[in-house]
Design a protein around this motif. Sequence first.
Motif, mmCIF file in Angstrom:
data_model
loop_
_atom_site.group_PDB
_atom_site.id
_atom_site.type_symbol
_atom_site.label_atom_id
_atom_site.label_comp_id
_atom_site.label_asym_id
_atom_site.label_seq_id
_atom_site.Cartn_x
_atom_site.Cartn_y
_atom_site.Cartn_z
ATOM 1 N N LEU A 244 0.863 -1.178 0.000
ATOM 2 C CA LEU A 244 0.000 0.000 0.000
ATOM 3 C C LEU A 244 0.901 1.230 0.000
ATOM 4 C CD1 LEU A 244 -2.682 -0.870 2.730
ATOM 5 C CD2 LEU A 244 -2.774 -1.344 0.297
ATOM 6 N N GLU A 245 0.630 2.150 -0.890
ATOM 7 C CA GLU A 245 1.496 3.327 -0.991
ATOM 8 C C GLU A 245 0.672 4.565 -1.286
ATOM 9 O OE1 GLU A 245 5.339 4.983 -3.572
ATOM 10 O OE2 GLU A 245 4.610 2.939 -3.842
ATOM 11 N N GLN A 246 1.035 5.646 -0.639
ATOM 12 C CA GLN A 246 0.441 6.950 -0.929
ATOM 13 C C GLN A 246 1.543 7.979 -1.111
ATOM 14 O OE1 GLN A 246 -3.291 8.534 0.825
ATOM 15 N NE2 GLN A 246 -1.944 9.938 1.879
ATOM 16 N N ARG A 247 1.444 8.741 -2.180
ATOM 17 C CA ARG A 247 2.383 9.825 -2.467
ATOM 18 C C ARG A 247 1.609 11.138 -2.503
ATOM 19 N NH1 ARG A 247 7.434 8.276 -5.462
ATOM 20 N NH2 ARG A 247 7.681 6.051 -5.055
ATOM 21 N N THR A 248 2.204 12.171 -1.932
ATOM 22 C CA THR A 248 1.558 13.475 -1.854
ATOM 23 C C THR A 248 2.504 14.544 -2.385
ATOM 24 O OG1 THR A 248 0.383 12.757 0.146
ATOM 25 C CG2 THR A 248 0.366 15.106 -0.359
ATOM 26 N N TRP A 249 2.010 15.309 -3.348
ATOM 27 C CA TRP A 249 2.774 16.415 -3.927
ATOM 28 C C TRP A 249 2.148 17.744 -3.509
ATOM 29 C CZ3 TRP A 249 1.870 11.887 -6.437
ATOM 30 C CH2 TRP A 249 2.958 11.237 -7.036
ATOM 31 N N PRO A 250 2.961 18.768 -3.254
ATOM 32 C CA PRO A 250 2.396 20.083 -2.909
ATOM 33 C C PRO A 250 1.887 20.846 -4.119
ATOM 34 C CG PRO A 250 4.782 20.188 -2.880
ATOM 35 C CD PRO A 250 4.423 18.746 -3.121
ATOM 36 N N ASP A 251 2.209 20.382 -5.340
ATOM 37 C CA ASP A 251 1.802 21.092 -6.549
ATOM 38 C C ASP A 251 1.051 20.145 -7.480
ATOM 39 O OD1 ASP A 251 4.594 19.966 -6.787
ATOM 40 O OD2 ASP A 251 4.143 20.335 -8.887
ATOM 41 N N GLU A 252 0.167 20.698 -8.280
ATOM 42 C CA GLU A 252 -0.663 19.890 -9.172
ATOM 43 C C GLU A 252 0.140 19.221 -10.284
ATOM 44 O OE1 GLU A 252 -3.838 22.230 -10.660
ATOM 45 O OE2 GLU A 252 -4.771 22.542 -8.692
ATOM 46 N N HIS A 253 1.263 19.819 -10.673
ATOM 47 C CA HIS A 253 2.052 19.286 -11.785
ATOM 48 C C HIS A 253 3.034 18.207 -11.339
ATOM 49 C CE1 HIS A 253 0.402 22.444 -14.293
ATOM 50 N NE2 HIS A 253 0.774 23.354 -13.389
ATOM 51 N N ARG A 254 3.135 17.960 -10.048
ATOM 52 C CA ARG A 254 3.998 16.913 -9.504
ATOM 53 C C ARG A 254 5.465 17.115 -9.917
ATOM 54 N NH1 ARG A 254 0.467 11.307 -10.205
ATOM 55 N NH2 ARG A 254 -1.512 12.135 -9.422
ATOM 56 N N ASP A 255 5.908 18.355 -9.899
ATOM 57 C CA ASP A 255 7.292 18.653 -10.260
ATOM 58 C C ASP A 255 8.253 18.502 -9.087
ATOM 59 O OD1 ASP A 255 6.593 19.256 -12.891
ATOM 60 O OD2 ASP A 255 6.157 21.357 -12.407
ATOM 61 N N SER A 256 7.727 18.461 -7.883
ATOM 62 C CA SER A 256 8.561 18.407 -6.683
ATOM 63 C C SER A 256 8.687 16.961 -6.195
ATOM 64 C CB SER A 256 7.957 19.279 -5.589
ATOM 65 O OG SER A 256 6.641 18.846 -5.308
ATOM 66 N N ILE A 257 9.533 16.766 -5.167
ATOM 67 C CA ILE A 257 9.682 15.450 -4.546
ATOM 68 C C ILE A 257 8.454 15.183 -3.675
ATOM 69 C CG2 ILE A 257 11.075 14.064 -2.951
ATOM 70 C CD1 ILE A 257 13.469 15.752 -3.768
ATOM 71 N N PRO A 258 7.793 14.043 -3.820
ATOM 72 C CA PRO A 258 6.583 13.786 -3.027
ATOM 73 C C PRO A 258 6.896 13.244 -1.642
ATOM 74 C CG PRO A 258 6.955 11.952 -4.515
ATOM 75 C CD PRO A 258 8.047 12.974 -4.809
ATOM 76 N N ASN A 259 5.990 13.468 -0.704
ATOM 77 C CA ASN A 259 6.006 12.754 0.561
ATOM 78 C C ASN A 259 5.470 11.345 0.302
ATOM 79 O OD1 ASN A 259 6.919 14.966 2.119
ATOM 80 N ND2 ASN A 259 4.855 15.780 2.197
ATOM 81 N N VAL A 260 5.995 10.375 1.050
ATOM 82 C CA VAL A 260 5.635 8.980 0.802
ATOM 83 C C VAL A 260 5.243 8.306 2.109
ATOM 84 C CG1 VAL A 260 6.470 6.719 0.028
ATOM 85 C CG2 VAL A 260 7.121 8.776 -1.228
ATOM 86 N N PHE A 261 4.162 7.527 2.052
ATOM 87 C CA PHE A 261 3.738 6.656 3.147
ATOM 88 C C PHE A 261 3.550 5.276 2.517
ATOM 89 C CE2 PHE A 261 1.283 4.730 6.405
ATOM 90 C CZ PHE A 261 1.402 5.488 7.563
ATOM 91 N N TYR A 262 4.378 4.286 2.906
ATOM 92 C CA TYR A 262 4.431 3.000 2.203
ATOM 93 C C TYR A 262 4.467 1.858 3.207
ATOM 94 C CZ TYR A 262 6.706 -0.783 -0.488
ATOM 95 O OH TYR A 262 7.043 -1.992 -1.063
ATOM 96 N N ILE A 263 3.659 0.819 2.971
ATOM 97 C CA ILE A 263 3.652 -0.392 3.789
ATOM 98 C C ILE A 263 3.692 -1.598 2.863
ATOM 99 C CG2 ILE A 263 2.384 -1.790 5.459
ATOM 100 C CD1 ILE A 263 1.088 0.681 6.519
ATOM 101 N N ALA A 264 4.520 -2.579 3.204
ATOM 102 C CA ALA A 264 4.603 -3.816 2.435
ATOM 103 C C ALA A 264 4.689 -4.999 3.391
ATOM 104 C CB ALA A 264 5.810 -3.803 1.508
ATOM 105 N N ALA A 265 3.998 -6.095 3.047
ATOM 106 C CA ALA A 265 4.026 -7.314 3.847
ATOM 107 C C ALA A 265 3.340 -8.419 3.044
ATOM 108 C CB ALA A 265 3.330 -7.123 5.196
ATOM 109 N N LYS A 266 3.259 -9.611 3.634
ATOM 110 C CA LYS A 266 2.569 -10.720 2.977
ATOM 111 C C LYS A 266 1.056 -10.602 3.089
ATOM 112 C CE LYS A 266 6.070 -13.007 1.388
ATOM 113 N NZ LYS A 266 6.252 -13.134 -0.070
ATOM 114 N N HIS A 267 0.581 -10.026 4.194
ATOM 115 C CA HIS A 267 -0.869 -9.965 4.438
ATOM 116 C C HIS A 267 -1.197 -8.631 5.091
ATOM 117 C CE1 HIS A 267 -4.684 -12.228 6.025
ATOM 118 N NE2 HIS A 267 -4.926 -10.957 5.788
#
Length: 259
Positions: free
Chosen positions: A44-67
């Motif tokens: 599960l991953e969410q990326r957040t950009w401060p601008d609509e054009h996504r030109d900047s580095i995004p903030n990331v919240f990421y989780i990975a596992a088997k279940h």
Amino acid sequence: VNARKVDSDSLSSSLKQNQEDDPFDIESSSRVLETLIARGDAKLEQRTWPDEHRDSIPNVFYIAAKHITWNDLETSAEVIGNGELVLREAPPVDGTPPESGLFKGPGVSRFIWTRRLDMVQDESGGFNIDMDGDVEGLYKGLEEDDTATITAQQVKAVTFPTEKGNDQQNSDRNDGVLDLGRDMEIQRLFAEGSVYISTPRRRVDCNFFDYNLSTGLAKINSAPGRTVSILTEGSPTPVRAGSVLWNMDPAIDTITITN
């Protein structure tokens, strides 16, 4: 601007009637996501950009596992087995000097564990994240000295939404699905068990670790019959004590023996 992504070998979900709908108006009734279950190499991953054009580095919240079981109504997750959590806070795009510190400010915090992770959102909009089983945490900031590692049997991270994250959360309140906590930063870090912390200047062995990132102070304690051990770069012998208060601000980095 937000982007959310789910990957897994098997994916199932359950829907629930929207309680805000008129129960007697069948034609306009709608359903909302209640739970999402991802099995087999789930991410599960969410990326957040401060601008609509996504030109900047995004903030990331990421989780990975088997279940992974995600409850969208309670904004909580149950993650079973070996897993990984990544929180990335991007540098400010307006050029303002960022707040910095270990596990704080722009940089990447990465945690892995062997048993499970439980995550639930609190009233502030932040998350209580409990990790269990040979937990390893690594932080890498923007500066070379802004690095730290932590290992323990159990680690708990308390996150808090940034001011910008709160504003965005309010504006996007109705989108609802897989809100993994926009623009999150760690506010508190707890560790218990055989705890080992490493920074560029110090190596610390203890049993209990309570780090308040707002103040930069960490309370370090030992189990009964044991001592805290702190080895400082350039010192031939470690400091041993029952408990210690450690100012982890890299610009200060002092220890005070409290027991």
